[in-house]
Design a protein around this motif. Structure first.
Motif, PDB file in Angstrom:
ATOM      1  N   TRP A  70      16.252  -4.239 -18.930  1.00 24.01           N
ATOM      2  CA  TRP A  70      16.682  -3.523 -19.798  1.00 24.01           C
ATOM      3  C   TRP A  70      17.249  -4.361 -21.069  1.00 24.01           C
ATOM      4  O   TRP A  70      17.129  -3.792 -21.854  1.00 24.01           O
ATOM      5  N   ILE A 137      13.227   7.465 -14.054  1.00 20.62           N
ATOM      6  CA  ILE A 137      12.151   6.998 -14.551  1.00 20.62           C
ATOM      7  C   ILE A 137      11.457   7.689 -15.799  1.00 20.62           C
ATOM      8  O   ILE A 137      10.348   7.132 -16.208  1.00 20.62           O
ATOM      9  N   SER A 138      11.925   8.967 -15.776  1.00 18.68           N
ATOM     10  CA  SER A 138      11.420   9.497 -16.882  1.00 18.68           C
ATOM     11  C   SER A 138      12.224   9.656 -18.273  1.00 18.68           C
ATOM     12  O   SER A 138      11.974  10.275 -19.310  1.00 18.68           O
ATOM     13  N   LEU A 139      13.016   8.523 -18.369  1.00 18.22           N
ATOM     14  CA  LEU A 139      13.780   8.286 -19.774  1.00 18.22           C
ATOM     15  C   LEU A 139      12.821   8.365 -20.840  1.00 18.22           C
ATOM     16  O   LEU A 139      11.828   7.402 -20.996  1.00 18.22           O
ATOM     17  N   ASN A 141      11.932   7.410 -24.220  1.00 13.11           N
ATOM     18  CA  ASN A 141      12.096   6.333 -25.159  1.00 13.11           C
ATOM     19  C   ASN A 141      12.029   6.954 -26.685  1.00 13.11           C
ATOM     20  O   ASN A 141      12.746   6.141 -27.516  1.00 13.11           O
ATOM     21  N   LYS A 150      20.370   6.262 -24.562  1.00 13.06           N
ATOM     22  CA  LYS A 150      19.368   6.356 -23.585  1.00 13.06           C
ATOM     23  C   LYS A 150      20.195   6.056 -22.472  1.00 13.06           C
ATOM     24  O   LYS A 150      20.020   6.341 -21.467  1.00 13.06           O
ATOM     25  N   LEU A 154      20.649   7.587 -18.514  1.00  8.64           N
ATOM     26  CA  LEU A 154      20.568   6.696 -17.382  1.00  8.64           C
ATOM     27  C   LEU A 154      21.623   6.953 -16.544  1.00  8.64           C
ATOM     28  O   LEU A 154      21.470   7.121 -15.220  1.00  8.64           O
ATOM     29  N   ASP A 227       8.355  -2.236 -20.104  1.00 10.96           N
ATOM     30  CA  ASP A 227       8.923  -0.638 -19.658  1.00 10.96           C
ATOM     31  C   ASP A 227       8.252  -0.149 -18.345  1.00 10.96           C
ATOM     32  O   ASP A 227       8.732   0.380 -17.846  1.00 10.96           O
ATOM     33  N   ALA A 228       6.946  -0.680 -18.298  1.00 12.66           N
ATOM     34  CA  ALA A 228       5.959  -0.351 -17.194  1.00 12.66           C
ATOM     35  C   ALA A 228       6.629  -0.905 -15.858  1.00 12.66           C
ATOM     36  O   ALA A 228       6.927  -0.203 -14.728  1.00 12.66           O
ATOM     37  N   TRP A 230       9.863  -1.741 -14.950  1.00 11.16           N
ATOM     38  CA  TRP A 230      11.029  -1.342 -14.463  1.00 11.16           C
ATOM     39  C   TRP A 230      10.877   0.256 -14.166  1.00 11.16           C
ATOM     40  O   TRP A 230      11.594   0.567 -12.928  1.00 11.16           O
ATOM     41  N   ARG A 231      10.044   0.985 -14.707  1.00 14.31           N
ATOM     42  CA  ARG A 231       9.643   2.295 -14.152  1.00 14.31           C
ATOM     43  C   ARG A 231       9.183   2.308 -12.677  1.00 14.31           C
ATOM     44  O   ARG A 231       9.352   3.027 -11.899  1.00 14.31           O
ATOM     45  N   GLY A 235      10.547   3.623  -9.337  1.00 13.83           N
ATOM     46  CA  GLY A 235       9.569   4.905  -8.900  1.00 13.83           C
ATOM     47  C   GLY A 235       8.962   4.573  -7.569  1.00 13.83           C
ATOM     48  O   GLY A 235       8.812   5.558  -6.977  1.00 13.83           O
TER      49      GLY A 235
END
Length: 550
Positions: A70, A137-139, A141, A150, A154, A227-228, A230-231, A235
């Motif tokens: 992050w 995980i639906s944060l 952007n 943001k 979280l 981004d992918a 950390w999600r 998740g």
């Protein structure tokens, strides 16, 4: 072995009480004594409750590995700034959000579990956790406004997730304790809680795998791929969560909880509901003599309990009044103070280290790399080594020794050794090398888990009777999380170069460890071999005997 007079217990050569039901089950399984292994029922219980603690640990501590990502993605790393500017207090608040939710979940689910039953609430905490993870995980952007908006999103979603995680502590502890034999109870609770170690280890392994999958893009400087990463890191916890949910929602109520709960309406001063004092006294003495107490999954089934014979099924308000009456006695309140205060003290140090382990690894020079990718990779390796060498083995040492050494001794020595490690690092921080600091942190993790991090969970699950166990465990755990929140928020603030620094922060952890050992010695009784439901039942019998003058 020999039969105990006028009871339905056997006593083995070590003096451990074993119910006839347990003895016959062991004989059918072909095992006996301390060699007893997990039965099929134990394994099922371990799977249902253990996965919860695996997820609890994974979701709580993955933040330690996600925070650097992050920082790079949202706070300047992608713009090639040398010093990304993730505000310290905001970072502390986001890191502590799940623990704030824990307090709400532990208190509310512990209270509801005692008031309405385990079956009524179990599984609901998993649903809340699942919803929280999905929302994290639906944060979005594209969320308008400054970056901090943001992170307040979280914060809110991690708090919701934390409520579900917190609810798992008192419910799983109570369910496992009420479904385990007296001799195997501490070991079973240790097995369940050890899944925290596997969850932490899994977080490091998942991070390394994901960094490997995205390595080509990240090495080329395409840090938008983080981004992918950390999600997916967060998740993937949904997979075992959904796999376990059905079994939690359909778990039946334990007999031991139902029978213990009846004591909440069993009020010795009032004999008006009985036919006469004489008939009551005779029946009470006869059944108490034949009953022999509670064990395993409830009272022995040869005779109806005196409570079932004379008292209506308690309501939730009855149970609440019963809990208030129970803790109004100083000896019971003293134990609750002991379990709560020691959990608070260990969590100050434990979460101070574990929520900020990546910060500590960077501070001692372990995670330095030429590129952002190298730094993230070294950080993941450092967390993996500490988990594999210290964190996980500590749980298994507890499992092996807990029925030999007892809970109290393990807790005291764990506090003292972790305190010693913090003193070594803090006392010679300027001269102790990276390897020396790394080894000390690893040893501290070992004795956190072969010590108070495990036993502060186990003891309140054993030392209180079933009718107040959820509440007492929830209060103890919630008090611990207050320490975790203070540590999570203040560590980032105090450890900065303009404040007291990391070395002096570690001295605070040292003080908490020493105080924890002292509080354990004074306030926490040994729970090895103690059946709190038997004691609770006998105290009720004695009160009635004194009232009736018999």
């Amino acid at each position: 072995m020999r039969w105990e007079e006028e009871s339905y217990h056997r006593k083995d050569d070590q003096g451990n009480l074993v119910t006839l039901e347990e003895y016959e089950r062991e004989q059918r399984a072909g095992v006996s004594g301390m060699s007893r292994v997990m039965t099929r029922g134990d394994l099922k219980l371990y799977a249902i409750c253990g996965v919860g603690f695996f997820l609890d640990s994974y979701d709580l501590f993955i933040i330690n590995l996600v925070t650097p990502i992050w920082t790079y993605e949202y706070w300047g790393g992608l713009q090639k700034k040398k010093n990304p500017t993730y505000p310290l207090l905001l970072r502390g608040a986001v890191n502590a959000a799940a623990n704030i939710g824990n307090i709400i979940g532990q208190l509310s689910f512990g209270f509801l579990g005692d008031g309405f039953g385990r079956k009524f609430v179990y599984g609901k905490e998993m649903i809340i956790m699942i919803i929280g993870v999905i929302l994290v995980i639906s944060l979005p952007n594209h969320l308008k406004g400054p970056t901090r908006n943001k992170f307040w999103y979280l914060f809110g979603m991690r708090l919701l997730m934390g409520i579900g995680i917190g609810g798992d502590y008192p419910m799983s502890a109570a369910i496992v304790a009420e479904r385990s034999s007296l001799r195997n109870r501490g070991r079973m609770l240790g097995w369940i809680f050890s899944n925290q170690g596997w969850g932490t280890l899994a977080g490091s392994i998942v991070t390394l795998i994901l960094l490997g999958i995205f390595s080509k893009s990240l090495k080329a400087g395409h840090y938008n791929q983080l981004d992918a990463v950390w999600r997916l890191q967060i998740g993937l916890a949904l997979v075992p969560a959904f796999a376990t949910l059905y079994f939690r929602l359909t778990m039946p109520e334990s007999k031991k909880f139902m029978q213990s709960g009846e004591l909440s309406t069993f009020k010795p001063p009032s004999l008006s509901s009985l036919d006469s004092e004489e008939s009551y006294s005779k029946e009470t003495k006869m059944e108490a003599k034949e009953l022999g107490g509670l064990s395993g999954d409830g009272m022995t089934g040869r005779h109806a309990s005196i409570v079932e014979a004379h008292v209506a099924q308690p309501t939730s308000s009855d149970k609440m009044r019963g809990a208030i009456a129970y803790f109004s006695e100083w000896r019971h309140m003293k134990t609750l103070i002991g379990t709560a205060s020691t959990w608070f003290l260990v969590d100050v140090a434990f979460y101070g280290v574990n929520l900020n382990q990546s910060v500590l690894l960077t501070a001692i020079g372990f995670s330095k790399g030429k590129t952002e990718y190298d730094t993230l990779l070294k950080n993941a390796y450092g967390n993996l080594i500490i988990a594999a060498a210290g964190y996980v083995p500590g749980y298994f040492l507890t499992i092996y020794f807990i029925e030999i050494l007892g809970r109290r001794w393990i807790q005291i020595q764990g506090f003292l050794v972790t305190g010693l490690m913090f003193a070594i690092i803090a006392g010679d921080y300027a001269h102790l090398g990276t390897a020396g600091k790394f080894v000390c942190f690893t040893i501290a993790q070992l004795f956190f888990n072969f010590g108070p991090n495990a036993t502060t969970f186990i003891v309140p699950g054993e030392i209180f009777p079933s009718r107040v166990r959820g509440f007492a465990h929830g209060v103890s755990a919630a008090t611990g999380k207050v320490g975790a929140i203070l540590s999570g928020v203040l560590f980032n603030y105090l450890s900065g170069p303009t404040k007291i620094g990391i070395a002096n922060t570690l001295w605070i952890f040292f003080a908490c460890s020493i105080l924890g050992a002292i509080m354990t010695f004074i306030f926490v009784p040994e729970s090895k071999g103690v059946d709190a439901d038997v004691i609770d039942f006998q105290e009720c019998q004695e009160a009635i005997r004194l009232k009736s003058g018999r």
